[in-house]
Design a protein around this motif. Structure first.
Motif, PDB file in Angstrom:
ATOM      1  N   VAL A 160      36.903  12.560  22.061  1.00 51.69           N
ATOM      2  CA  VAL A 160      37.577  11.674  23.013  1.00 51.69           C
ATOM      3  C   VAL A 160      38.638  10.897  22.246  1.00 51.69           C
ATOM      4  O   VAL A 160      38.386  10.414  21.140  1.00 51.69           O
ATOM      5  CB  VAL A 160      36.571  10.704  23.675  1.00 51.69           C
TER       6      VAL A 160
ATOM      7  N   THR B   7      38.529  14.131  26.416  1.00 50.14           N
ATOM      8  CA  THR B   7      39.321  13.328  27.352  1.00 50.14           C
ATOM      9  C   THR B   7      40.203  12.365  26.578  1.00 50.14           C
ATOM     10  O   THR B   7      39.837  11.870  25.525  1.00 50.14           O
ATOM     11  CB  THR B   7      38.394  12.594  28.337  1.00 50.14           C
TER      12      THR B   7
ATOM     13  N   LYS C  30      35.142  15.973  31.486  1.00 53.43           N
ATOM     14  CA  LYS C  30      35.712  16.589  30.289  1.00 53.43           C
ATOM     15  C   LYS C  30      37.184  16.946  30.504  1.00 53.43           C
ATOM     16  O   LYS C  30      37.593  17.287  31.613  1.00 53.43           O
ATOM     17  CB  LYS C  30      34.943  17.863  29.937  1.00 53.43           C
ATOM     18  N   ARG C  31      37.936  16.868  29.417  1.00 49.77           N
ATOM     19  CA  ARG C  31      39.337  17.282  29.379  1.00 49.77           C
ATOM     20  C   ARG C  31      40.185  16.616  30.465  1.00 49.77           C
ATOM     21  O   ARG C  31      41.044  17.238  31.073  1.00 49.77           O
ATOM     22  CB  ARG C  31      39.448  18.810  29.450  1.00 49.77           C
ATOM     23  N   CYS C  32      39.940  15.329  30.697  1.00 48.90           N
ATOM     24  CA  CYS C  32      40.752  14.545  31.625  1.00 48.90           C
ATOM     25  C   CYS C  32      41.841  13.816  30.854  1.00 48.90           C
ATOM     26  O   CYS C  32      41.719  13.601  29.650  1.00 48.90           O
ATOM     27  CB  CYS C  32      39.891  13.519  32.364  1.00 48.90           C
ATOM     28  N   LYS C  33      42.872  13.429  31.556  1.00 41.11           N
ATOM     29  CA  LYS C  33      43.911  12.583  30.981  1.00 41.11           C
ATOM     30  C   LYS C  33      44.033  11.358  31.869  1.00 41.11           C
ATOM     31  O   LYS C  33      44.387  11.466  33.045  1.00 41.11           O
ATOM     32  CB  LYS C  33      45.239  13.312  30.897  1.00 41.11           C
TER      33      LYS C  33
ATOM     34  N   ASP D 250      35.776  17.038  35.843  1.00 45.27           N
ATOM     35  CA  ASP D 250      36.515  17.631  34.721  1.00 45.27           C
ATOM     36  C   ASP D 250      37.966  17.966  35.075  1.00 45.27           C
ATOM     37  O   ASP D 250      38.285  18.284  36.225  1.00 45.27           O
ATOM     38  CB  ASP D 250      35.831  18.918  34.258  1.00 45.27           C
ATOM     39  N   GLU D 251      38.820  17.897  34.048  1.00 45.78           N
ATOM     40  CA  GLU D 251      40.211  18.364  34.090  1.00 45.78           C
ATOM     41  C   GLU D 251      41.063  17.656  35.141  1.00 45.78           C
ATOM     42  O   GLU D 251      41.950  18.252  35.744  1.00 45.78           O
ATOM     43  CB  GLU D 251      40.231  19.883  34.267  1.00 45.78           C
TER      44      GLU D 251
END
Length: 159
Positions: free
Chosen positions: A18, A35, A51-54, A69-70
């Motif tokens: 993270v 993230t 997971k893998r968020c912005k 996620d995402e």
């Protein structure tokens, strides 16, 4: 990762890799693997980020928000968890016992444009796109593109 200009409470559950940038305030939340959390972001207790968020700078993610996620959250996005906020109850400052947190769900792969406001009690569907500056007041179907105040469907897209 913690710098002197971050407030990350011990109650925060961080996944692997993270990335958290300066001037953040995180407490009692969960943030999934890989993230990225931008500068000047607050994420409150009970919020869950996948997971893998912005999460872009200046955003506010309050208690009761679940982001799968995402998901992309643009700059200055605000979530709301109370439809009828008040400072006092019976002449005294409100406590947590005086109001009910209303949850919000953002499904996998959705994108929320900068300066959008997301009211509580709604679901933003998988792969949906929220236009910048929109006020989202009701559920957004999967794959829909919405914009405006209040946000309305402007087109359907493929997920």
């Amino acid at each position: 990762m913690q710098q002197s200009n971050q407030q990350i409470a011990p109650s925060v559950k961080l996944g692997k890799d993270v990335r958290i940038f300066g001037f953040t305030n995180l407490y009692g939340c969960e943030i999934g693997d890989e993230t990225k959390v931008g500068t000047f972001v607050e994420i409150q207790k009970g919020a869950k980020i996948g997971k893998r968020c912005k999460i872009s700078s200046h955003s506010f993610i309050c208690e009761g928000v679940t982001i799968e996620d995402e998901v992309f959250v643009g700059h200055n996005v605000t979530f709301i968890n109370d439809l009828f906020p008040r400072a006092t109850a019976g002449g005294q400052l409100q406590t947590e016992a005086d109001w009910k947190c209303i949850p919000t769900l953002v499904k996998k792969g959705a994108s929320i444009g900068s300066s959008a406001t997301i009211l509580c009690g709604i679901t933003i569907g998988e792969g949906a796109l929220i236009g910048a500056g929109s006020m989202v007041t009701k559920d957004v179907p999967a794959g829909a593109v919405v914009a405006g105040n209040p946000a309305k469907i402007v087109k359907k897209k493929q997920i």
